[in-house]
Design an enzyme around this catalytic site. Structure first.
Site, short mmCIF file in Angstrom:
data_model
loop_
_atom_site.label_atom_id
_atom_site.label_comp_id
_atom_site.label_asym_id
_atom_site.label_seq_id
_atom_site.Cartn_x
_atom_site.Cartn_y
_atom_site.Cartn_z
N CYS A 112 -0.66 84.39 50.49
CA CYS A 112 -1.40 83.61 51.49
C CYS A 112 -2.59 82.85 50.89
CB CYS A 112 -1.88 84.52 52.61
SG CYS A 112 -0.59 85.54 53.29
N HIS A 249 -7.46 81.51 56.74
CA HIS A 249 -6.04 81.84 56.77
C HIS A 249 -5.72 82.46 58.13
CE1 HIS A 249 -2.22 83.58 56.10
NE2 HIS A 249 -2.66 84.81 55.88
N ASN A 279 1.62 83.94 61.39
CA ASN A 279 1.11 83.86 60.02
C ASN A 279 2.14 83.14 59.15
OD1 ASN A 279 0.38 84.42 57.36
ND2 ASN A 279 -0.19 86.53 57.77
#
Ligand code: ACO
Length: 320
Positions: A112, A249, A279
């Site tokens: 990520c 994020h 996500n």
């Protein structure tokens, strides 16, 4: 010193939005559980779009936004956990589709945080003077590495792509970048690769599913984000109060809310689109940037923060 600026941003998503209620027909879960624990209402899931096709769509939008053509690119960096093939790399597949014949193309793997890490490589490559225009793409088809029988993970993630063009410039708009890693804590978030399996050793293949220790990831994320912010501001004469837009994020609303409290902001100060996307790992920050940028004004300070598997983390301080 050669300055670096962002000249274009674009994003792309698969056409299918899958709601929590839709998922409750696939695994033992509910809209209430997912929404209260994560803030996620839906996510986009591919029914045929590939990592390359999504990346190319996002890239074309970023190139149009930057008002340049693909043959002007010196470098293409793709951050992804989910390339279509291990060879050629996702970046080479994108290069071919774009016709970016003058670019050096390669992938990086930092989960990520991949977009932040790739952006640092892009900035540094431009600062050396040997590259003028670098395309950074964060893209994932996470739906293909999820165990759809594991409700602990499959409800959290989605597919998507975001792309940014970095260019050399008279003004230096990338004010600072901070990155870090801690491989010793990597076991909290894993995705296995090929085991040794050859003429000497016979072994069953791995299952190739993402695995996560949710509470450890939560503790890591909420402790590392304030450190990322502190470190990227260090030595810049810019305080957290001077920041106009913060894009984290997009992992989980509880992470965003805890960070909001820890750094002394009020609810809603952090950009949020995880309710729509879930996500999307390496794609999350450039997709969020693409959506958040409609509210940015020239000269405003923007902070991007990523954290993820590895463990890895990083932050970028920008002047828009
Ligand atoms: N639907 C219904 N019930 C569920 C689901 C689901 N999708 N998933 C888990 N449960 C159940 C569990 O089985 C457990 O049941 P039990 O008590 O009978 O055993 C119960 O819900 C509680 O499970 P917990 O794991 O304790 O749930 P928690 O409240 O801690 O929330 C969560 C889990 C949301 C994953 C949390 O730990 C978290 O936010 N972690 C951060 C993880 C994250 O954001 N990861 C993103 C990827 S990593 C990254 O981007 C950096």
């Amino acid at each position: 010193m050669i300055g670096v600026k962002i000249s274009g941003v674009g994003s792309a998503k698969p056409k299918n939005s899958v709601s929590n209620d839709d998922l409750s027909k696939v695994v033992d879960t509910s809209d209430t559980w997912i929404l209260t624990r994560t803030g996620i209402k839906s996510r986009y899931i591919s029914d045929g779009e590939t990592t390359t096709s999504l990346a190319v769509r996002a890239a074309k939008k970023a190139l149009a936004d930057a008002n340049i053509t693909a043959d002007m690119l010196d470098m293409i960096i793709v951050a992804t956990l989910t390339p279509d093939q291990l060879m050629p790399s996702a970046a080479c597949l994108v290069q071919k589709e774009l016709g970016a014949n003058n670019a050096t193309a390669f992938d990086i793997s930092a989960a990520c945080s991949g977009f932040i890490f790739a952006s640092k490589i892009a900035r540094d490559a431009i600062r050396t003077g040997s590259n003028k225009k670098v395309l950074v793409i964060g893209v994932e088809i996470l739906s293909k590495i999820l165990n759809w029988k594991d409700r602990n993970t499959c409800v959290l993630f989605g597919d998507g792509a975001g792309a940014v063009v970095y260019e050399s410039s008279a003004e230096d708009n990338i004010l600072n970048i901070y990155t870090g890693s801690d491989g010793s804590r990597g076991s909290v978030l894993t995705l296995d690769g090929f085991p040794i399996n050859n003429c000497l050793v016979e072994k069953e293949p791995n299952d190739y599913f993402l695995k996560m220790n949710g509470s450890e990831v939560y503790k890591f994320a909420t402790s590392i984000v304030p450190i990322c912010i502190e470190n990227v501001l260090k030595g810049t004469n810019i305080e957290i109060q001077d920041i106009d837009h913060i894009v984290l994020h997009q992992a989980n609303i509880r992470i965003l809310d805890t960070v909001t409290t820890k750094i002394g902001l009020v609810k809603g100060d952090l950009f949020e689109n995880l309710s729509e996307y879930g996500n999307t790992s390496a794609a999350s920050i450039p997709i969020a940037l693409d959506e958040a940028k409609v509210d940015f004004k020239k000269g405003e300070k923007v902070l991007l923060v990523g954290f993820g598997g590895g463990l890895t983390w990083g932050s970028i301080l920008l002047e828009w």
